[in-house]
Design a protein around this motif. Structure first.
Motif, PDB file in Angstrom:
ATOM      1  N   ILE A 148       0.861  -1.182   0.000  1.00  0.00           N
ATOM      2  CA  ILE A 148       0.000   0.000   0.000  1.00  0.00           C
ATOM      3  C   ILE A 148       0.903   1.240   0.000  1.00  0.00           C
ATOM      4  O   ILE A 148       2.098   1.149   0.286  1.00  0.00           O
ATOM      5  N   THR A 149       0.312   2.368  -0.296  1.00  0.00           N
ATOM      6  CA  THR A 149       1.087   3.608  -0.325  1.00  0.00           C
ATOM      7  C   THR A 149       1.639   3.891   1.070  1.00  0.00           C
ATOM      8  O   THR A 149       0.896   3.853   2.055  1.00  0.00           O
ATOM      9  N   PRO A 150       2.933   4.173   1.164  1.00  0.00           N
ATOM     10  CA  PRO A 150       3.522   4.480   2.472  1.00  0.00           C
ATOM     11  C   PRO A 150       2.824   5.681   3.130  1.00  0.00           C
ATOM     12  O   PRO A 150       2.428   6.638   2.458  1.00  0.00           O
ATOM     13  N   VAL A 151       2.712   5.624   4.442  1.00  0.00           N
ATOM     14  CA  VAL A 151       1.969   6.637   5.186  1.00  0.00           C
ATOM     15  C   VAL A 151       2.554   8.037   4.991  1.00  0.00           C
ATOM     16  O   VAL A 151       1.828   9.022   4.965  1.00  0.00           O
ATOM     17  N   TRP A 152       3.855   8.150   4.822  1.00  0.00           N
ATOM     18  CA  TRP A 152       4.466   9.469   4.649  1.00  0.00           C
ATOM     19  C   TRP A 152       4.054  10.088   3.317  1.00  0.00           C
ATOM     20  O   TRP A 152       3.903  11.305   3.219  1.00  0.00           O
ATOM     21  N   LEU A 153       3.847   9.261   2.285  1.00  0.00           N
ATOM     22  CA  LEU A 153       3.383   9.786   0.990  1.00  0.00           C
ATOM     23  C   LEU A 153       1.919  10.207   1.070  1.00  0.00           C
ATOM     24  O   LEU A 153       1.527  11.207   0.471  1.00  0.00           O
TER      25      LEU A 153
ATOM     26  N   TRP B 155      11.298  13.183  -7.977  1.00  0.00           N
ATOM     27  CA  TRP B 155      12.731  13.104  -8.248  1.00  0.00           C
ATOM     28  C   TRP B 155      13.516  13.664  -7.063  1.00  0.00           C
ATOM     29  O   TRP B 155      14.519  13.085  -6.648  1.00  0.00           O
ATOM     30  N   SER B 156      13.051  14.795  -6.518  1.00  0.00           N
ATOM     31  CA  SER B 156      13.707  15.390  -5.350  1.00  0.00           C
ATOM     32  C   SER B 156      13.663  14.437  -4.161  1.00  0.00           C
ATOM     33  O   SER B 156      14.652  14.277  -3.443  1.00  0.00           O
ATOM     34  N   ALA B 157      12.517  13.805  -3.947  1.00  0.00           N
ATOM     35  CA  ALA B 157      12.392  12.840  -2.854  1.00  0.00           C
ATOM     36  C   ALA B 157      13.335  11.658  -3.077  1.00  0.00           C
ATOM     37  O   ALA B 157      13.906  11.127  -2.120  1.00  0.00           O
ATOM     38  N   SER B 158      13.511  11.264  -4.332  1.00  0.00           N
ATOM     39  CA  SER B 158      14.433  10.156  -4.607  1.00  0.00           C
ATOM     40  C   SER B 158      15.882  10.585  -4.364  1.00  0.00           C
ATOM     41  O   SER B 158      16.684   9.794  -3.870  1.00  0.00           O
ATOM     42  N   ALA B 159      16.208  11.830  -4.683  1.00  0.00           N
ATOM     43  CA  ALA B 159      17.565  12.329  -4.442  1.00  0.00           C
ATOM     44  C   ALA B 159      17.868  12.387  -2.946  1.00  0.00           C
ATOM     45  O   ALA B 159      19.031  12.267  -2.547  1.00  0.00           O
ATOM     46  N   LEU B 160      16.835  12.547  -2.137  1.00  0.00           N
ATOM     47  CA  LEU B 160      17.002  12.582  -0.683  1.00  0.00           C
ATOM     48  C   LEU B 160      16.846  11.199  -0.052  1.00  0.00           C
ATOM     49  O   LEU B 160      16.924  11.052   1.163  1.00  0.00           O
ATOM     50  N   GLY B 161      16.593  10.178  -0.875  1.00  0.00           N
ATOM     51  CA  GLY B 161      16.571   8.803  -0.405  1.00  0.00           C
ATOM     52  C   GLY B 161      15.240   8.281   0.103  1.00  0.00           C
ATOM     53  O   GLY B 161      15.179   7.171   0.626  1.00  0.00           O
TER      54      GLY B 161
END
Length: 173
Positions: free
Chosen positions: A86-91, A129-135
């Motif tokens: 399921i979609t992670p709670v933070w998203l 993309w920004s979220a991916s750059a921050l891991g």
């Protein structure tokens, strides 16, 4: 409640940015708790139509959460484990605080009917993309992921604005 439109919009923008960074830098339940606090603050001090805006935020959060869930299920997004069910709670939290901006700090975007169609396919994927750059999330196939995100945002963002106009007109200034 704050009466000054400019101050409400600046506060709304700052709350969204703070929430986005907390969710991306510290994904998990603590980030979701922080989002709940931001939403309570927003409802108390920024929102002028609390019940209506809460409905709109809820509807958009569900739609956005489903969209992110589809992206995880299809491999457009990944959390690094490859088994998100399921979609992670933070998203989901990011969707909730993003929805607050549509009636406040991003309300200007409807000033030109074409503007959401131009901004959404750029800004939406840029956020992931920004979220991916921050891991916080991974884009397994960068080109395919960004193209799918752009297409999704091209549909969902104007759709959310239409939903607000059609079902929640009191939120439009």
């Amino acid at each position: 409640m704050i009466r000054n439109d400019t101050l409400r919009n600046v506060l709304n923008f700052a709350l969204f940015q703070a929430g986005w960074f907390v969710c991306v830098l510290y994904p998990g339940l603590p980030a979701a708790g922080f989002v709940v606090l931001l939403l309570v603050f927003h409802m108390l001090f920024v929102s002028q139509h609390r019940f209506t805006e809460l409905q709109f935020i809820g509807a958009g959060t569900v739609l956005g959460g489903v969209l992110d869930g589809i992206w995880f299920q299809t491999g457009i997004l990944d959390d690094g484990t490859g088994n998100v069910q399921i979609t992670p709670v933070w998203l989901v939290g990011i969707w909730a605080i993003f929805m607050t901006t549509l009636s406040h700090s991003l309300s200007w975007i409807v000033s030109k009917p074409w503007l959401p169609f131009v901004c959404a396919p750029i800004a939406g994927p840029f956020a992931y993309w920004s979220a991916s750059a921050l891991g916080a999330v991974q884009l397994p196939n960068l080109t395919l992921s960004l193209a799918a995100l752009a297409l999704g945002w091209l549909i969902v963002f104007p759709g959310l604005l239409y939903l607000r106009k059609a079902l929640y007109p009191e939120l439009i200034r």
